[in-house]
Enzyme design. Structure first.
Site, PDB file in Angstrom:
ATOM      1  N   GLU A  42       0.833  -1.208   0.000  1.00  0.00           N
ATOM      2  CA  GLU A  42       0.000   0.000   0.000  1.00  0.00           C
ATOM      3  C   GLU A  42       0.865   1.255   0.000  1.00  0.00           C
ATOM      4  O   GLU A  42       0.496   2.279  -0.567  1.00  0.00           O
ATOM      5  CB  GLU A  42      -0.943  -0.001   1.203  1.00  0.00           C
ATOM      6  CG  GLU A  42      -2.034   1.047   1.109  1.00  0.00           C
ATOM      7  CD  GLU A  42      -3.129   0.846   2.138  1.00  0.00           C
ATOM      8  OE1 GLU A  42      -4.097   0.124   1.849  1.00  0.00           O
ATOM      9  OE2 GLU A  42      -3.009   1.408   3.242  1.00  0.00           O
TER      10      GLU A  42
ATOM     11  N   HIS B 252       7.659 -27.099   1.942  1.00  0.00           N
ATOM     12  CA  HIS B 252       6.813 -28.156   1.375  1.00  0.00           C
ATOM     13  C   HIS B 252       5.718 -27.561   0.503  1.00  0.00           C
ATOM     14  O   HIS B 252       4.770 -28.244   0.145  1.00  0.00           O
ATOM     15  CB  HIS B 252       6.208 -28.996   2.504  1.00  0.00           C
ATOM     16  CG  HIS B 252       7.229 -29.732   3.306  1.00  0.00           C
ATOM     17  ND1 HIS B 252       7.661 -31.004   2.977  1.00  0.00           N
ATOM     18  CD2 HIS B 252       7.952 -29.366   4.386  1.00  0.00           C
ATOM     19  CE1 HIS B 252       8.587 -31.392   3.841  1.00  0.00           C
ATOM     20  NE2 HIS B 252       8.790 -30.414   4.714  1.00  0.00           N
TER      21      HIS B 252
ATOM     22  N   LYS C  13     -12.902   2.073  -3.282  1.00  0.00           N
ATOM     23  CA  LYS C  13     -14.054   2.375  -2.434  1.00  0.00           C
ATOM     24  C   LYS C  13     -15.136   3.098  -3.220  1.00  0.00           C
ATOM     25  O   LYS C  13     -16.334   2.818  -3.081  1.00  0.00           O
ATOM     26  CB  LYS C  13     -13.609   3.223  -1.243  1.00  0.00           C
ATOM     27  CG  LYS C  13     -12.733   2.500  -0.231  1.00  0.00           C
ATOM     28  CD  LYS C  13     -12.320   3.431   0.894  1.00  0.00           C
ATOM     29  CE  LYS C  13     -11.432   2.736   1.912  1.00  0.00           C
ATOM     30  NZ  LYS C  13     -10.996   3.649   2.991  1.00  0.00           N
TER      31      LYS C  13
END
Length: 529
Positions: free
Chosen positions: A322, A351, A455
């Protein structure tokens, strides 16, 4: 490089602070001495930029505000007495509040003690507290901490089911600077309704952490919430862990917040030094720049080899991405900056995706985080001469070597153990590294226009949904998607309308649909009157 020069390079580039017992090894990053010399002027400017930031310069011109999260751990640096008093007073109030909750002086109306905390927040209001809680919360913490960090109804239901018998003894933290953050507001509304269903007074269980004068603060005062704590306008969400956002939930879990702040202050002092090799944050930012040619061409893979640090990569993901993910630089040029961050923990990742790291696309550099102390007390041998901790250490060193041998670079951070002081220092280290790197690449690390754009786009979809529902409620005959789009004056938004209809129908929201969902043009939509 043969082994002797590599060992010498390790010694040449090893950073160690004896006070924190903190090591930073960037010797496995393949930069040259010539590159370091070329970067010196950029670093001198970066050091000055950081000094100006801490002195109170307007670092976020978009919002005309200062950036002062460094003052939270050293109030003496605040640019005026009023801000210093605000920081110190808030800290004392947090500690007093936590003590009163622990003692039962502050308690639910029908009970003697709070047993749980529900923290409602999003982004930096959740990631920091989650990381610190997992890293540091004692097994016998006086309150259990739970999070609502998404506007997912099923996730909220799952938490409410877990707390069904303890809702009356749950303290709710609502964390939002503006009070209007949709995800946080939605979580608060849902939790309030859950309290109402049990005939509980929500205000007697609620605390607001918000900006002064915000809608949330006004609501808390009107509804008689327990108390409020401030979110300062000069602290961004991703750097808010040392504010009330992070300190309130930590203190409620009996995590020593004074020691977290002291660790951060100690690291801040170390990272203010203006000599590259004496500044660990500068060494990190140098390595990031070298790895990605100052353009973020390689991802940052974060591998903490300790379960308690497993959320650190998520915390850093927001802090780094950000802050650094920007389309424009400070001169208005299109640069598309950023560094992608991902990771889990060692040895789980060995793994999972270490196969690709070792042999696949070389588009990353790794950051290993090593913790020297295995556990409290002695460890049993799992085979002759070796404990589980020995295996953990060996796997870390082996993976580091295997990556380097195949020309994949890495950084290694080593700490003695995971303590409040070290966690504070790690947060401060990356705070500063991000700020320095932003200066090196000439971007603003302290605004987030892309988040704001998302937004606004979400708000436009919800407004379109309201228009579509109002239209269908008023119509008597079924309509096609294209007809709906024309009638709401949004012919270019047919796809969005299709997805709105599909969502409403799946949730039994009054939508009747005939036709084949796989052939959207065949659909006929009406309201179930």
């Amino acid at each position: 490089m043969d082994k002797a020069p590599l060992w010498q390079r390790y010694q040449d580039w090893l950073y160690y602070d004896p006070d924190l017992n903190f090591y930073l090894d960037i010797s496995r990053m393949r930069f040259s001495d010539e590159f370091v010399q070329q970067m010196q002027p950029k670093f001198q400017k970066a050091f000055q930029d950081m000094a100006d930031l801490e002195a109170g310069a307007i670092a976020n011109p978009d919002e005309d505000r200062m950036v002062g999260h460094y003052w939270l751990r050293n109030p003496d640096l605040a640019p005026n007495a009023e801000l210093k008093a605000e920081i110190t007073d808030t800290l004392e109030r947090i500690k007093a509040f936590a003590a009163q909750v622990h003692s039962g002086y502050i308690h639910p109306p029908r009970e003697t003690r709070f047993t749980d905390v529900i923290s409602i927040g999003i982004g930096g209001s959740a990631l920091g507290p989650q990381f610190v809680s997992q890293a540091l919360a004692p097994l016998d913490a006086p309150l259990n901490l739970h999070f609502i960090d998404n506007t997912d109804p099923a996730g909220i239901d799952r938490l409410l089911e877990q707390l069904r018998d303890r809702l009356s003894t749950s303290l709710v933290l609502v964390i939002s600077k503006s009070g209007g953050t949709p995800e946080t507001r939605n979580g608060m509304v849902e939790i309030k309704k859950a309290y109402q269903v049990q005939n509980l007074d929500f205000g007697s269980h609620a605390v607001a952490i918000t900006g002064k004068g915000s809608k949330l603060e006004q609501m808390a005062k009107t509804e008689g919430w327990i108390t409020t704590f401030p979110m300062h306008d000069w602290v961004g969400g991703r750097t808010s862990e040392m504010s009330a956002v992070g300190l309130v939930p930590a203190a409620l879990q009996s995590i020593d917040i004074d020691v977290i702040l002291e660790g951060a202050k100690t690291m801040d002092d170390l990272t203010r030094k203006t000599t590259l090799k004496e500044n660990p944050a500068a060494l990190l930012s140098l390595s990031w720049y070298a790895a990605g040619n100052g353009k973020g061409e390689k991802d940052m893979v974060v591998l903490p080899y300790k379960d308690s640090l497993s959320l650190f990569s998520r915390y850093l993901q927001q802090l780094v991405m950000e802050s650094l993910g920007k389309e424009k630089d400070l001169d208005g040029n299109t640069v598309y900056q950023g560094i992608a961050v991902y990771g889990n923990k060692g040895t789980t990742d060995q793994h999972a995706y270490v196969q690709q790291l070792r042999e696949g696309v070389p588009n990353f550099f790794a950051t290993f985080i090593e913790v020297l102390k295995d556990r409290e007390g002695d460890s049993p041998e799992v085979e002759e001469g070796a404990t589980s901790g020995d295996f953990l250490s060996g796997l870390l060193q082996g993976t580091r070597l295997a990556l380097y041998d195949n020309y994949r670079d890495s950084i290694t951070i080593t700490v003695d153990e995971v303590t409040p002081r070290i966690v504070g220092a790690l947060i401060a280290l990356y705070d500063r590294a991000v700020g320095l790197y932003a200066s090196l690449v000439n971007i603003n690390a302290y605004h987030q226009p892309g988040v704001e754009a998302g937004k606004k786009a979400a708000a436009s979809i919800l407004e379109l949904q309201r228009q579509v529902v109002a239209l269908l409620q008023a119509e008597s005959a079924p309509l096609s998607l294209s007809q709906i789009a024309e009638k709401v004056n949004a012919p270019e938004k047919v796809e969005a309308i299709y997805k709105i209809i599909r969502h409403l129908h799946a949730n039994g929201r009054g939508i009747k649909v005939e036709g084949n969902w796989g052939e959207p043009s065949s659909l006929k939509i009406s309201w179930q009157h």
